[in-house]
Each structure stands twice: as C-alpha cells, then as structure tokens.
Write an enzyme that holds these catalytic residues in place. Sequence first.
Site, short mmCIF file in Angstrom:
data_model
loop_
_atom_site.label_atom_id
_atom_site.label_comp_id
_atom_site.label_asym_id
_atom_site.label_seq_id
_atom_site.Cartn_x
_atom_site.Cartn_y
_atom_site.Cartn_z
N ASP A 254 28.02 48.43 32.09
CA ASP A 254 28.54 48.50 33.46
C ASP A 254 28.78 47.08 33.97
OD1 ASP A 254 26.15 47.45 34.36
OD2 ASP A 254 25.65 49.10 35.68
N ASP A 411 20.02 56.38 34.59
CA ASP A 411 19.37 55.18 34.05
C ASP A 411 18.39 54.66 35.08
OD1 ASP A 411 20.51 52.53 35.51
OD2 ASP A 411 22.07 54.07 35.43
N CYS A 523 -2.84 57.71 22.65
CA CYS A 523 -1.41 57.54 22.36
C CYS A 523 -1.26 56.91 20.98
CB CYS A 523 -0.77 56.64 23.41
SG CYS A 523 0.98 56.39 23.08
N CYS A 525 1.63 55.71 19.77
CA CYS A 525 2.88 54.94 19.66
C CYS A 525 2.58 53.59 19.00
CB CYS A 525 3.53 54.75 21.03
SG CYS A 525 2.86 53.41 22.03
#
Length: 564
Positions: A254, A411, A523, A525
């Site tokens: 953008d 977003d 978690c 991750c």
Amino acid sequence: MKTGDLLIVSCSALKNDAPGEIPALVRYDGPAYRVIRSFLREWSWPSNLRVGVFSAEYGLIGGLAPIPFYERRMTPERARELRQMVVATLKEWSTLCSSLAIVCGKDYLEPLLDGVHGTGFEHVEVAAGPIGKKLQYLSQFLRKRKDKRKRTEPDINYDRLLYFLPDWDDMLDPEYDFDNDTFSQVRRDERREVHVTVLMRPRKVCDGILVSLAQQFKGKGALKGFSRADVRTLAPQPLRARFGLSEDQFLFGDCGAFSYIQEPEPVITVEQAVSLYELHGFDLGASVDHIPAPFFPPEERERRVRLTREKARAFIEAHRRLSCRFVPVGVIQGTTPESYALQLPEYVEMGYRHVGIGGLVFRTDSEIEEIVKGICEVRKKLGKPVWIHLFGIFRPKLQSKFRELGVSSFDSASYFRKAWLRSDQNYLGVDRKWYAAIRVPVSSDPRTRKKLHGSGIPFEEVERLERRALQALHLYGAGKLSLEETLEAVLAYDRLVDRNEKKKKDLAQAYKETLAARPWEKCNCPVCSELGIDVVIFRGSNRNKRRGIHNTMLLFEIVRRGFD
Ligand SMILES: [Zn+2]
C-alpha cells in the site's frame, strides 16, 4: 560474494512521460525495455539478474533507480563527459557481479569498454549487430537466467478471513544470547539480522505481509530508496525471502497514506506505485489514496475522498496499460457510511474486483460496523464477488460480525505491538488469556537512567539487583526457585526504577499470575520453545518483539479457526 550477472542497456529516446520519478526500467520505453518488461511479466525476477542503464542524462544507474522525464540524446561528446563516472560506477558494480553483458548503441560503448579494464568482471559480452540481433541476444540472455516460478495470479483463499501483518521493519538478532543478554556482534551491521517473522518459521503468523511504499522515502525498511548508482538499485529486494513467505502467503503493498497525511497531495504518484508493485513482485497492490481524517475541514475531507477515487481510476488504467501481473486493489475513502457505500459501484465499474476500505482507524466500533454493513449491502445488490479488505484495524468485538457480513481480509499489528505497549496485557496464552510481561528494564538504557537519576542509589547496586532479578527468573523458569523468592527479586529491582506505588501493587499481582500460570511452557512455537521464560520478560526489542510475534501467531490461529 559475487553472484550477479549484470546487464547494461542504453537509455532510449522513447519514454513514459508520467509525472514524478519512476524506475528507469519503466521510464524508458524503447524495444529493449519492452523485451525486459515482457520477460518480467512472465517470470519472477531471477535471483542473479542485475540490470543497469547507461543514461545520457544520469550516466550509469540501476534499473530500479527512480528518474524523472527528460530529453537528452547520447552523443560521442556526452559519452566522453560521463566517462569518469561510468568507470568509477562499473568498478563498484564489478565487486558484486561476476559477468557483464552490454546491450547498447555504438555511442555508448567507448566509456563502457574503457571502464571494463581494471574491473573484476570475469566475463564480458557485447551484443553486436543491428538492433534486431541485439534484441535477440537480450531475449536469450534473459531466458538463460530464469530460475524462478512463472508469475501467476495469486491463489487467494476466498472462503475465509485473511490476515495481513503490516511490516514495521522489525529486524532482530537470531543469535541473541538470552542467558548473558548479549548480541551476536557488537556492531549492528555485523549481525545477521532477520525479520521477526522468519524467527517463527516454519510456523506462519499471517496470510501475508503488508508493505508500505512510503518506505521508499524513509531511511529504513525493505523498500528504502538508494542513490541512483547504488548497487542496490540493480535488482529488487528479495521481499518474499526477507519475510520468509511460502507459496500460499502474499505480498500486499500500500502507499502508507498516514506518512503523508499532512501534505496537500499524496507524495507517491500513480505510475510510481504501479511500477514499484510490479517490479518488486507484489501479489496485491493498493491504489494511491489520501486520508480524509476527521480533523480536516469538511470541504478538504470531500476533496480527499474524490482525489482517492480519481487516483483509483488512474491506477487501474496504468495497471492495464503496463499489463501488470499484481492484483489491483482500489482504495475507498469516505466521510460517512453512505459516502463509502455509494462509491462501491463506481469502483466495480472501473474494473476492480478487490477493494480496500481506508480511514477506519479513527472510527469507533459502531461507526465501523455501519460502514462495513453499508458496503456489504451494496455489494450484495451488485451481485458481483468483490473482495473487501479493511485497512489497519482489528476490533475483537466486531470480528465475527465482519465474517458474517463477508469481509475478506484485514491487517493489523495490534497483537504484535501489545507485547510492549500495554501495561499488563503483553503475552497471549494458548488459553487465549492475556498475561503481563515481567519488567526488568535494561539499567544502562537512558530512559532507565533518567528514572534512577536523583534516587541516590549507587549504580553498582542497581546493576546488582538487575542481575539478581534476571537470575531469579531464569532459576524459576528451570523450576529451581520458588514463586515468592522470584517475585521478591523482581520487585526489589522494580522498586528502584519505578516508584508509582499503586501501579506497582497491580503489577505485582499481575506478575504473580504470569509466573504461577507458566504460560510459556504451554506454547510449542519456535519462539517460546527457544526462549522459555525469557519470552515473558519485558526487556529490549529482542525479547519484546519475539513475544509480539508469538502473539501474532496465535492471532492468526484464531483468525483461521474463527472468532468465538
Ligand atoms: Zn509461543
């Protein structure tokens, strides 16, 4: 390391007369440039290809260097004037490129061939013969170098809400030592910094990255501008690799309208935006817009709404004229829900099948709901599938409503930035509960120093308590210290750097909850697995932004599963 194959093409009298500055590869419109652009429409930019231009006006410049329109022909005399510059630039470029191919008219050759002597090119070729022969050579040169996928329409999933993470140029040290709190190299430019999204690989944190073209005018970011002869203007930055994107993730561009909101006109021209999206290999590109922020007088707001619509029309026309491959996204700005909704048919008429709604950041939840409802109703009446993106907003209370209405995409960096901007909601647990990160500010940081100033506490004592707090947290993480002792060590240091009693009492309670729940252990991750308890320590970018990307990864999971 020398990896590039450098191609130098002479400038052409035939030019695109668009206002402002556009990349040389788009400004020049002679047959050689058409061959190059047609190759780039079909194939992604080959990883070893570098393109330079020998311009009668500017001398040797990169193919991506932005230049204005001009009229000047190369003559033997002008070529001699430019000789020194050409020789110096070639020398610099030869440090990065191993081979050189020259596709130029005869008036350009002398300084180039002079310059080749004494440079490090291992292989030099000069295309000879009449123009037809040269173009044939050029075409073969390019085809021999194609090493990437064919460019195709991005395969967008229209069945679920997509999430894009805006790029804020968050580069981190992948080898940061959390035990000793040290960088891999003292000097920043010597560290092998990577974008924070790469640290989460192979996990994905979004459907794509939203990159602002406004980076061109700032000194930082993947798209930052360089001087025209800089070696970095010879090829686009490998954006997909920078963000660690896989095939099913998208690059969305953008114009970064917030960066020029105070200017009377957008600082990016339509042709500039179109050519940058195309050359940098974006999948989606938003038209040029101007935000009608509520603090402007009504007539100025209306002018900006109209201007945005006119730019959208010029944008899709330029997109067609240049036969671009990226998906054009028409940005709609408005002042009221009706003003947004009533414009949609016109955008569809222009040819847009993807639109982005701008200016929502300033609005309340109920205003946003009205705007989105209005647009979605008009879309329904049109009976055409129009993909709708909401720029820059994430409103938890509205997400399921958005889905119901058929919003396609949004977003936001809010979960990322919450990691350090909120006082007590910094780490999102896999149980979807927010936890406070535990503050252990860096004692040598000027902001911490300022708070300590005048406290009368010797700095050695401050550093001792800082070390003790970190050690206690690491021991607690390893299960070797009690919660009470850990909290005591953290608060003893905290008391020195922050003396707001009320805030402290609340934070102590919040810290206790974080420590007791041990959310980092739940978690799996890559970030939480590597950092352990360090992911919930509020201290410096390397911890805070890693926590931010963990939050983002969980947000993406929630988006994919659907909001409750
Ligand atoms: Zn995690």
